[in-house]
Design a protein around this motif. Structure first.
Motif: not given
Lengths: 498, 154
Positions: A174-201
């Motif tokens: 589950t933790f691995g799945l949560m990590i995989s969702f960090v970054g830009i959402d593939p459908v809507v394009g909204a940033p997820r769990f990036t907390f303002g860190v550009t490198s995580l986009l």
């Protein structure tokens, strides 16, 4: 073109000097990785991914695949000579391999292991050749719902990788799945769990995660365990006797069968085929009580199964695009980073590359035998390198490797985070394999499901109304049920699986 | 071990609540089905449930992990060495681009070898020089890998 023609054209390309050199380099590095305790095939493959960016994609995958199956053979050398398995799959070889070494028969044990590895690897590759086109044609009919259902099978195999505790395995996944969702959402394009860190986009790449979990954590963990200097048994003559050969051919064939069959099942741990082959040899032997005292069957069977498994594990990756083990997941990441998508489309869009890589597996198996047996004394001498220098060198390679993926020092920090996390997981006996598998599968799974729902205007029943998808979901459900049922009786006993 | 699993469960629960709360800020559903927050929210709920399960099963899992034997005794100097190595790695990563590969890795190799107990300068010096300048030269000039130059260029 039919399978044979594809294979011949692939072989012609694989034998070109450029590809041949990279196959040799891969086999050498793989054996080195296998020989050195503490560096497993996952870290070995992940560390070298960045080096492949400037290479031709086919050469890159040929080299990384060679590292993978080279590791399997390298692990045998330390199992036989030092009684320390270089990687988990070779652990069972310690039983009879080291016992043979103590009797001064390390040479024949290593030679038979090499020949068995070659036979097992070749038979498994033949299966890949035969199954490639039929499975690809079958998989080409997949839409997003079928692909989602197929990935669910891969995800359900997390239960098989969970280790001793299902809860801890599921938490890791589950933790691995949560990590995989960090970054830009593939459908809507909204940033997820990036907390303002550009490198995580751009999300968290698999390379720093794999290197942290399997490379850095291993070194941190070894600092906590003081180990004495490694002493190797003498190799002696490499030539097996006529009796050795006579006793080995049947275990080699049985090992090939067991390894190939289990390798095709995604989620199967590399230790399982070797252990199963050992048990099988013990069962069919007229002198089962002598196993563990230096029986050549106890080396020939598991070592063959080991390499057959490694080659057969590529079948689901090549044909269906499903990674069945952590190393294959890293290899899948390498495919994608080199602009190739494993799965049925690989044989349509990059047929030449796909068949060159498959043909190179035959070539690589021959290289392994030719290269490894005469060089055994050199591999053994590597064990004399002080551990401190070895560890610093590995950390250095990890830092360099991670940085070059995105030219970002932030990735090094991510690797360090996962290194520390990996150490904590090791101490708490939480398996890391489910996490690395879900880091790779997560984005694919989400994209497939959301595409399916777009097709069906938001109706989840689409995955159940299409027969192929429904069938696969049932298989996934069955795998989870079998895994849970396997856990229940043990839970009632003393050695419970929680 | 039981206490460690309980602490892990509580940390996991706090983490899952934080992720669920963050996911709620993203849209859970769109007209065509799940939105950007749906999967993270679902996974956070699952992770939370697993954490609760871990809390209550901590004793049984700890027994599985250690068997009937006693847990390994703690080795303070080794733990300090791990902490120092992680700190060295982090410092090297932070200054990696500013100092460049050669200088940061030179410092890292020396510090890491000292932390691991190496005291012979004739081992430390060549290892650090090969690991920094040697590796840079090989990978940048021969393998075409891009590494940061930083303060000095060779």
């Amino acid at each position: 073109m039919d399978t044979f023609q594809f294979l011949v054209s692939g072989l012609a390309l694989a034998l070109q000097p450029e590809y041949l050199i990279f196959a040799i380099i891969g086999c050498v590095i793989g054996t080195l990785v296998g020989v050195l305790p503490g560096v497993g095939p996952v870290a070995g493959t992940a560390i070298l991914i960045p080096v492949t960016f400037s290479m031709d994609p086919a050469a890159a995958i040929i080299m990384l695949s060679a590292i993978y199956y080279g590791t399997m053979y390298g692990g045998t050398i330390t199992s036989v000579l030092v009684n320390v398995p270089g990687e988990a799959a070779s652990a069972i070889t310690c039983l009879d391999g080291y016992a043979m070494a103590k009797k001064g028969r390390a040479g024949p044990a290593l030679a038979v292991a090499a020949l068995g590895s070659f036979t097992g690897g070749t038979i498994a590759t033949l299966c890949l050749v035969m199954l490639a086109l039929p499975l690809t044609k079958f998989a080409l009919g997949f839409g997003p719902p079928e692909f989602f259902a197929l990935l669910m099978i891969g995800l359900s195999l997390v239960a098989a990788l969970a280790g001793r505790s299902l809860i801890l395995g599921l938490m890791s996944a589950t933790f691995g799945l949560m990590i995989s969702f960090v970054g830009i959402d593939p459908v809507v394009g909204a940033p997820r769990f990036t907390f303002g860190v550009t490198s995580l986009l751009a999300g968290i790449s698999i390379v720093p995660v794999a290197m942290g979990l399997f490379g850095v954590s291993e070194i941190l963990s070894s600092l906590l365990q003081s180990k004495g200097p490694t002493k190797a048994a003498p190799v002696g003559s490499l030539m097996p006797s006529r009796d050795d050969m006579k006793r080995s051919w049947a275990p080699v064939l049985r090992g090939s069968f067991v390894g190939t069959l289990l390798g095709m099942i995604p989620g199967m741990n590399a230790f399982v085929p070797t252990a199963m082959s050992y048990v099988l040899e013990k069962k069919v032997s007229k002198t089962p009580d002598k196993f563990g005292t230096g029986m050549i069957e106890g080396v020939a069977g598991p070592e063959t199964a080991n390499n057959a498994y490694a080659n057969a594990a590529l079948i689901p990756l090549f044909t269906l695009g499903v990674p069945g083990s952590p190393t294959i997941a890293v290899l899948m990441g390498a495919f994608m980073m080199n602009g190739l998508t494993p799965g049925p489309l690989l044989f349509i869009e990059h047929a030449d590359i796909a068949w060159t890589i498959i043909a190179s597996l035959f070539v690589g198996n021959i290289i392994l035998v030719l290269l490894n047996v005469p060089l055994i004394p050199i591999w053994v001498s590597l064990l004399k390198i002080p551990q401190r220098i070895l560890h610093v060198s590995i950390l250095l390679l990890c830092i360099m490797g991670v940085y070059t993926v995105n030219n970002s020092a932030f990735d090094i920090l991510v690797m360090i985070f996962f290194g520390v996390l990996g150490l904590i997981m090791k101490k708490l006996q939480i398996p890391a394999a489910p996490m690395i598998l879900t880091v790779v599968l997560g984005p694919l799974l989400e994209q497939a499901l959301r595409q399916s729902l777009e097709i069906s205007q938001g109706t989840p029943a689409i995955c159940l109304s299409r027969p192929l998808a429904a069938g696969r979901l049932s298989v996934g459900g069955g795998i989870v049920a079998v895994s849970l049922m396997g856990a229940v009786p043990k839970r009632r006993g003393t050695d419970s699986e929680v | 071990m039981k206490l460690s699993y309980r602490v892990l469960a509580l940390v996991g629960l706090a983490f899952s609540i934080f992720i669920a709360a963050t996911a709620l800020d993203l849209r859970l559903m769109t007209r065509l089905g799940p939105g950007p927050g749906f999967f993270p929210f679902s996974l956070a709920v699952l992770f939370g449930l697993l954490s609760v399960g871990l809390y209550f099963k901590a004793g049984a899992i700890a027994k599985l992990a250690t068997g009937d034997g006693d847990p390994e005794p703690r080795d303070r100097p080794a733990e300090i060495a791990v902490l120092l190595l992680v700190t060295t790695l982090t410092v090297s990563a932070v200054f990696f681009e500013y100092l460049g590969f050669c200088l940061s890795m030179l410092g890292f190799c020396i510090a890491a070898l000292l932390i691991m107990g190496e005291r012979r300068w004739y081992v430390i010096a060549p290892t650090a020089l090969i690991g920094s300048f040697g590796v840079y030269f090989l990978f940048v000039h021969y393998l075409g890998v891009s590494l940061p130059e930083g303060l000095i260029s060779i």
